[in-house]
Motif scaffolding. Structure first.
Motif, mmCIF file in Angstrom:
data_model
loop_
_atom_site.group_PDB
_atom_site.id
_atom_site.type_symbol
_atom_site.label_atom_id
_atom_site.label_comp_id
_atom_site.label_asym_id
_atom_site.label_seq_id
_atom_site.Cartn_x
_atom_site.Cartn_y
_atom_site.Cartn_z
ATOM 1 N N LYS A 179 68.492 -18.526 14.438
ATOM 2 C CA LYS A 179 69.331 -17.824 15.416
ATOM 3 C C LYS A 179 68.917 -18.140 16.847
ATOM 4 O O LYS A 179 69.240 -17.416 17.768
ATOM 5 C CB LYS A 179 69.245 -16.324 15.170
ATOM 6 C CG LYS A 179 69.757 -15.913 13.818
ATOM 7 C CD LYS A 179 69.548 -14.445 13.583
ATOM 8 C CE LYS A 179 69.958 -14.119 12.152
ATOM 9 N NZ LYS A 179 69.563 -12.794 11.766
ATOM 10 N N GLY A 180 68.136 -19.194 17.046
ATOM 11 C CA GLY A 180 67.734 -19.607 18.376
ATOM 12 C C GLY A 180 66.420 -19.018 18.837
ATOM 13 O O GLY A 180 66.030 -19.194 19.990
ATOM 14 N N VAL A 181 65.698 -18.342 17.961
ATOM 15 C CA VAL A 181 64.408 -17.773 18.336
ATOM 16 C C VAL A 181 63.371 -18.892 18.333
ATOM 17 O O VAL A 181 63.376 -19.759 17.468
ATOM 18 C CB VAL A 181 64.007 -16.644 17.364
ATOM 19 C CG1 VAL A 181 62.656 -16.072 17.705
ATOM 20 C CG2 VAL A 181 65.069 -15.570 17.350
ATOM 21 N N ASP A 182 62.459 -18.873 19.285
ATOM 22 C CA ASP A 182 61.440 -19.899 19.438
ATOM 23 C C ASP A 182 60.518 -19.940 18.215
ATOM 24 O O ASP A 182 60.192 -18.901 17.635
ATOM 25 C CB ASP A 182 60.635 -19.606 20.710
ATOM 26 C CG ASP A 182 59.678 -20.724 21.038
ATOM 27 O OD1 ASP A 182 59.979 -21.877 20.697
ATOM 28 O OD2 ASP A 182 58.636 -20.442 21.647
ATOM 29 N N PHE A 183 60.038 -21.137 17.867
ATOM 30 C CA PHE A 183 59.190 -21.330 16.694
ATOM 31 C C PHE A 183 57.891 -20.535 16.808
ATOM 32 O O PHE A 183 57.465 -19.886 15.859
ATOM 33 C CB PHE A 183 58.885 -22.817 16.506
ATOM 34 C CG PHE A 183 57.983 -23.108 15.341
ATOM 35 C CD1 PHE A 183 58.442 -22.987 14.047
ATOM 36 C CD2 PHE A 183 56.666 -23.478 15.549
ATOM 37 C CE1 PHE A 183 57.619 -23.244 12.968
ATOM 38 C CE2 PHE A 183 55.832 -23.733 14.479
ATOM 39 C CZ PHE A 183 56.304 -23.619 13.189
ATOM 40 N N LEU A 184 57.246 -20.586 17.964
ATOM 41 C CA LEU A 184 55.977 -19.866 18.117
ATOM 42 C C LEU A 184 56.176 -18.361 18.026
ATOM 43 O O LEU A 184 55.291 -17.645 17.554
ATOM 44 C CB LEU A 184 55.311 -20.259 19.440
ATOM 45 C CG LEU A 184 54.833 -21.708 19.514
ATOM 46 C CD1 LEU A 184 54.294 -22.012 20.893
ATOM 47 C CD2 LEU A 184 53.798 -22.010 18.449
ATOM 48 N N TYR A 185 57.301 -17.860 18.457
ATOM 49 C CA TYR A 185 57.566 -16.421 18.347
ATOM 50 C C TYR A 185 57.695 -16.010 16.878
ATOM 51 O O TYR A 185 57.171 -14.981 16.464
ATOM 52 C CB TYR A 185 58.831 -16.045 19.128
ATOM 53 C CG TYR A 185 59.144 -14.584 19.054
ATOM 54 C CD1 TYR A 185 58.383 -13.656 19.746
ATOM 55 C CD2 TYR A 185 60.198 -14.114 18.267
ATOM 56 C CE1 TYR A 185 58.649 -12.305 19.666
ATOM 57 C CE2 TYR A 185 60.472 -12.772 18.181
ATOM 58 C CZ TYR A 185 59.692 -11.864 18.892
ATOM 59 O OH TYR A 185 59.960 -10.531 18.798
ATOM 60 N N THR A 186 58.394 -16.817 16.099
ATOM 61 C CA THR A 186 58.537 -16.479 14.679
ATOM 62 C C THR A 186 57.193 -16.540 13.970
ATOM 63 O O THR A 186 56.932 -15.754 13.072
ATOM 64 C CB THR A 186 59.527 -17.425 13.977
ATOM 65 O OG1 THR A 186 59.024 -18.746 14.031
ATOM 66 C CG2 THR A 186 60.890 -17.349 14.596
ATOM 67 N N GLN A 187 56.332 -17.462 14.386
ATOM 68 C CA GLN A 187 55.015 -17.550 13.771
ATOM 69 C C GLN A 187 54.165 -16.322 14.120
ATOM 70 O O GLN A 187 53.394 -15.855 13.302
ATOM 71 C CB GLN A 187 54.295 -18.829 14.220
ATOM 72 C CG GLN A 187 54.938 -20.103 13.749
ATOM 73 C CD GLN A 187 55.005 -20.198 12.242
ATOM 74 O OE1 GLN A 187 54.107 -19.752 11.542
ATOM 75 N NE2 GLN A 187 56.082 -20.758 11.728
ATOM 76 N N ARG A 188 54.307 -15.798 15.324
ATOM 77 C CA ARG A 188 53.530 -14.618 15.712
ATOM 78 C C ARG A 188 53.959 -13.387 14.921
ATOM 79 O O ARG A 188 53.154 -12.522 14.628
ATOM 80 C CB ARG A 188 53.694 -14.349 17.210
ATOM 81 C CG ARG A 188 52.671 -15.111 18.019
ATOM 82 C CD ARG A 188 52.740 -14.729 19.462
ATOM 83 N NE ARG A 188 53.659 -15.676 20.089
ATOM 84 C CZ ARG A 188 54.602 -15.349 20.948
ATOM 85 N NH1 ARG A 188 54.779 -14.115 21.317
ATOM 86 N NH2 ARG A 188 55.382 -16.271 21.465
ATOM 87 N N ILE A 189 55.216 -13.297 14.571
ATOM 88 C CA ILE A 189 55.710 -12.120 13.853
ATOM 89 C C ILE A 189 55.240 -12.128 12.395
ATOM 90 O O ILE A 189 54.778 -11.122 11.874
ATOM 91 C CB ILE A 189 57.252 -12.073 13.908
ATOM 92 C CG1 ILE A 189 57.708 -11.788 15.326
ATOM 93 C CG2 ILE A 189 57.802 -11.022 12.962
ATOM 94 C CD1 ILE A 189 59.205 -11.895 15.498
ATOM 95 N N ASN A 190 55.347 -13.240 11.733
ATOM 96 C CA ASN A 190 55.133 -13.295 10.281
ATOM 97 C C ASN A 190 53.826 -13.962 9.860
ATOM 98 O O ASN A 190 53.645 -14.231 8.684
ATOM 99 C CB ASN A 190 56.287 -14.051 9.624
ATOM 100 C CG ASN A 190 57.608 -13.363 9.827
ATOM 101 O OD1 ASN A 190 57.663 -12.145 9.910
ATOM 102 N ND2 ASN A 190 58.665 -14.127 9.924
ATOM 103 N N PRO A 200 50.636 -13.069 9.329
ATOM 104 C CA PRO A 200 49.689 -12.550 8.331
ATOM 105 C C PRO A 200 50.110 -12.847 6.892
ATOM 106 O O PRO A 200 49.287 -13.275 6.080
ATOM 107 C CB PRO A 200 49.668 -11.044 8.595
ATOM 108 C CG PRO A 200 50.125 -10.875 9.988
ATOM 109 C CD PRO A 200 51.097 -11.988 10.218
ATOM 110 N N MET A 201 51.365 -12.633 6.594
ATOM 111 C CA MET A 201 51.828 -12.891 5.228
ATOM 112 C C MET A 201 51.784 -14.379 4.903
ATOM 113 O O MET A 201 51.431 -14.769 3.789
ATOM 114 C CB MET A 201 53.239 -12.343 5.026
ATOM 115 C CG MET A 201 53.705 -12.461 3.582
ATOM 116 S SD MET A 201 52.594 -11.709 2.399
ATOM 117 C CE MET A 201 52.967 -10.013 2.604
ATOM 118 N N SER A 202 52.122 -15.218 5.843
ATOM 119 C CA SER A 202 52.067 -16.657 5.616
ATOM 120 C C SER A 202 50.642 -17.121 5.360
ATOM 121 O O SER A 202 50.395 -17.919 4.451
ATOM 122 C CB SER A 202 52.627 -17.415 6.812
ATOM 123 O OG SER A 202 53.977 -17.115 6.988
#
Length: 148
Positions: free
Chosen positions: A60-71, A73-75
């Motif tokens: 949806k256009g969200v930056d890659f590093l932002y998505t990595q910061r959110i998820n 721990p589970m990854s």
């Protein structure tokens, strides 16, 4: 623990890859699974990272590093779990290499040592059996496996 892992790696390298032994011992199956894990685990790690990106809103256009910061721990937990699976196999092999032989295996080990003019160990373990089997298969052939 690292000594056991290294011993397990060496033990699986030494253990002969014979179909007859595969029917009796688990080492051939463990080696097969560990070799398959070398090829299967990297795509799963890649899938986890891509899925993390998608779940974080990456399409949806969200930056890659932002998505990595959110998820992250589970990854990280999933990736560490995948990386720990082969270690369990090597750890099992290391423990198995240190296990003493039972009576029938000890008799086979001693008879094979006598045929190869080697002095048998006082308390043989599976590593000793693997070494003598490897040498026996190269010098005496596959006929030695008929005694098992």
């Amino acid at each position: 623990m690292f000594k056991t892992l290294r011993l397990g790696m060496r033990y699986l390298e030494i253990w002969p890859d014979e179909p007859v032994l595969g029917a009796i011992y688990r080492e051939n199956r463990v080696r097969y699974v560990l070799n398959a894990a070398k090829y299967l685990i990297p795509p799963f790690i890649f899938f986890i990272l891509i899925w993390n990106f998608i779940q974080g809103g990456g399409l949806k256009g969200v930056d890659f590093l932002y998505t990595q910061r959110i998820n992250w721990p589970m990854s990280v937990i999933c990736i560490l779990f995948l990386l720990a699976l082969p270690l369990q196999g090597y750890y099992w092999a290391g423990k198995r290499a240190q296990t003493e032989l039972n009576v029938k295996e000890r008799e086979f080990y001693v008879s094979l040592c006598q045929r190869l003019d080697k002095t048998p160990a006082e308390k043989p373990v599976f590593m000793d059996l693997a070494l003598i089997l490897k040498e026996g298969l190269t010098k005496l052939g596959r006929e030695i496996l008929n005694e098992l």
